[in-house]
Motif scaffolding. Sequence first.
Motif, PDB file in Angstrom:
ATOM      1  N   THR A   6       4.125   8.432  -0.639  1.00  0.00           N
ATOM      2  CA  THR A   6       4.401   7.087  -0.125  1.00  0.00           C
ATOM      3  C   THR A   6       5.627   7.147   0.778  1.00  0.00           C
ATOM      4  O   THR A   6       6.437   8.076   0.703  1.00  0.00           O
ATOM      5  CB  THR A   6       4.637   6.092  -1.271  1.00  0.00           C
ATOM      6  OG1 THR A   6       5.683   6.590  -2.112  1.00  0.00           O
ATOM      7  CG2 THR A   6       3.370   5.896  -2.085  1.00  0.00           C
ATOM      8  N   THR A   7       5.770   6.147   1.628  1.00  0.00           N
ATOM      9  CA  THR A   7       6.860   6.161   2.587  1.00  0.00           C
ATOM     10  C   THR A   7       8.213   6.244   1.891  1.00  0.00           C
ATOM     11  O   THR A   7       8.431   5.643   0.831  1.00  0.00           O
ATOM     12  CB  THR A   7       6.810   4.912   3.490  1.00  0.00           C
ATOM     13  OG1 THR A   7       7.873   4.994   4.456  1.00  0.00           O
ATOM     14  CG2 THR A   7       6.946   3.626   2.676  1.00  0.00           C
ATOM     15  N   ARG A   8       9.104   6.973   2.527  1.00  0.00           N
ATOM     16  CA  ARG A   8      10.484   7.048   2.034  1.00  0.00           C
ATOM     17  C   ARG A   8      11.402   6.194   2.909  1.00  0.00           C
ATOM     18  O   ARG A   8      12.621   6.193   2.718  1.00  0.00           O
ATOM     19  CB  ARG A   8      10.940   8.510   2.007  1.00  0.00           C
ATOM     20  CG  ARG A   8      10.315   9.294   0.857  1.00  0.00           C
ATOM     21  CD  ARG A   8      10.519  10.797   0.974  1.00  0.00           C
ATOM     22  NE  ARG A   8       9.714  11.341   2.046  1.00  0.00           N
ATOM     23  CZ  ARG A   8       8.403  11.612   1.935  1.00  0.00           C
ATOM     24  NH1 ARG A   8       7.777  11.366   0.809  1.00  0.00           N
ATOM     25  NH2 ARG A   8       7.738  12.099   2.968  1.00  0.00           N
ATOM     26  N   GLU A   9      10.822   5.466   3.855  1.00  0.00           N
ATOM     27  CA  GLU A   9      11.583   4.518   4.645  1.00  0.00           C
ATOM     28  C   GLU A   9      11.907   3.279   3.794  1.00  0.00           C
ATOM     29  O   GLU A   9      11.312   3.061   2.745  1.00  0.00           O
ATOM     30  CB  GLU A   9      10.772   4.085   5.876  1.00  0.00           C
ATOM     31  CG  GLU A   9      10.392   5.223   6.818  1.00  0.00           C
ATOM     32  CD  GLU A   9      11.585   5.814   7.531  1.00  0.00           C
ATOM     33  OE1 GLU A   9      12.556   5.056   7.800  1.00  0.00           O
ATOM     34  OE2 GLU A   9      11.573   7.030   7.811  1.00  0.00           O
ATOM     35  N   MET A  10      12.844   2.485   4.280  1.00  0.00           N
ATOM     36  CA  MET A  10      13.173   1.236   3.588  1.00  0.00           C
ATOM     37  C   MET A  10      11.950   0.307   3.586  1.00  0.00           C
ATOM     38  O   MET A  10      11.344   0.062   4.617  1.00  0.00           O
ATOM     39  CB  MET A  10      14.324   0.530   4.309  1.00  0.00           C
ATOM     40  CG  MET A  10      14.633  -0.849   3.768  1.00  0.00           C
ATOM     41  SD  MET A  10      15.699  -0.809   2.327  1.00  0.00           S
ATOM     42  CE  MET A  10      17.310  -0.515   3.085  1.00  0.00           C
ATOM     43  N   VAL A  11      11.558  -0.147   2.407  1.00  0.00           N
ATOM     44  CA  VAL A  11      10.441  -1.071   2.258  1.00  0.00           C
ATOM     45  C   VAL A  11      11.011  -2.462   1.970  1.00  0.00           C
ATOM     46  O   VAL A  11      11.824  -2.632   1.053  1.00  0.00           O
ATOM     47  CB  VAL A  11       9.484  -0.628   1.132  1.00  0.00           C
ATOM     48  CG1 VAL A  11       8.480  -1.721   0.823  1.00  0.00           C
ATOM     49  CG2 VAL A  11       8.770   0.649   1.529  1.00  0.00           C
ATOM     50  N   ILE A  12      10.568  -3.451   2.752  1.00  0.00           N
ATOM     51  CA  ILE A  12      11.004  -4.827   2.559  1.00  0.00           C
ATOM     52  C   ILE A  12       9.954  -5.542   1.712  1.00  0.00           C
ATOM     53  O   ILE A  12       8.756  -5.481   2.002  1.00  0.00           O
ATOM     54  CB  ILE A  12      11.165  -5.555   3.904  1.00  0.00           C
ATOM     55  CG1 ILE A  12      12.072  -4.742   4.847  1.00  0.00           C
ATOM     56  CG2 ILE A  12      11.725  -6.961   3.683  1.00  0.00           C
ATOM     57  CD1 ILE A  12      13.468  -4.512   4.344  1.00  0.00           C
TER      58      ILE A  12
END
Length: 375
Positions: free
Chosen positions: A367-373
């Motif tokens: 799953t993405t490791r970017e910031m999730v809003i």
Amino acid sequence: MTGTALAPFTADDYRVRRERAARAAAEAGLAGLLVAPGPDLVWLTGYAPTAVTERLTLLVLAAGQDPVLVVPTLEAPDARHAVGEAALTVRDWADGKDPYAATARLLDGSGRYGISDNTWALHLLGLQKALPGTSYAALTEALPMLRAVKDAAELELLAAAGAAADRAFEEIRKVAFAGRRESDVAADLAGLLRRSGHGRVDFTIVASGPNGADPHHEAGDRVIAHGDMVVLDFGGLKDGYGSDTSRTVHVGEPTPEERRVHAVVREAQQAGYEAVRPGAACQEVDRAARAVIADAGYGEYFVHRTGHGIGVTTHEPPYMIEGEEQPLVPGMCFSVEPGIYLPGRFGVRIEDIVAVTEDGGRRLNTTTREMVIVE
């Protein structure tokens, strides 16, 4: 292990594991291994008693000897039908008899034995009384890497568990966070893990706002608010093998500082992952992740090791920590989970399970490791 679906291994798989364990014990100078109910017994035999009580159950394993599983008479039928029971001798003892005297006849009275870490003190003391000339070493001290290197089937099961946990994250990010208690979101997570195939949920950390600065925060009654950073760390067992992943989400738009801290942790997690390669020492993974956080000025706020092994339990050797010089070997599987924890304010942790391959590492969480809003 009660209520946990066990992995579909054959009697021959368990026999090979027992032979390998007995050889490793002999090479370590041990007279044998004594294994009580728990993850080591499941891994070596496929047998998980439905109830662990004061009655002695113990696998006696030594090179050159047939393995013997000592069990209470009332549990002998289940033990004999266990998946890995073939090539095992089951020896039962009746209530009112001395199980330690019966077990002592299987042991070298002056030998040193490795004994599983979760053996009750009652049983260890009983063995010492029956055989005062024996001595014992904790299994993780004597043979820390016994279960560390996974075979292809185990890696497949770990990958499936990781994918199931990823599905849970993709669903939880869609639910409402603001205005709900941490415990409500944790319950949602547990349900999603079970729906994804987990037979057992071990933990669902939901740590919002200042609670995120506590790495092992217990989800509670705090109501999640708009503007909170929320650390999610969750996992359990699917088909007998573990999942464990962490992502940090934000309720609404984050501040520039929150974005910066999250970006540092993401970079540190990537550095730890890139340090995974055969022959590298475990501590090199910790050093790589920790250096990024220290260079960004947050070194004092990274307060735990970078990772732990995973398999039939969600925490086991090897450990990614300074001072651990054990070299990485293809088939090892562990977390890479750096974090920054700012007391009274917020925390960030990002965690993937990584398997060592012939030329590097393979993430089992994607799953993405970017910031999730989230809302």
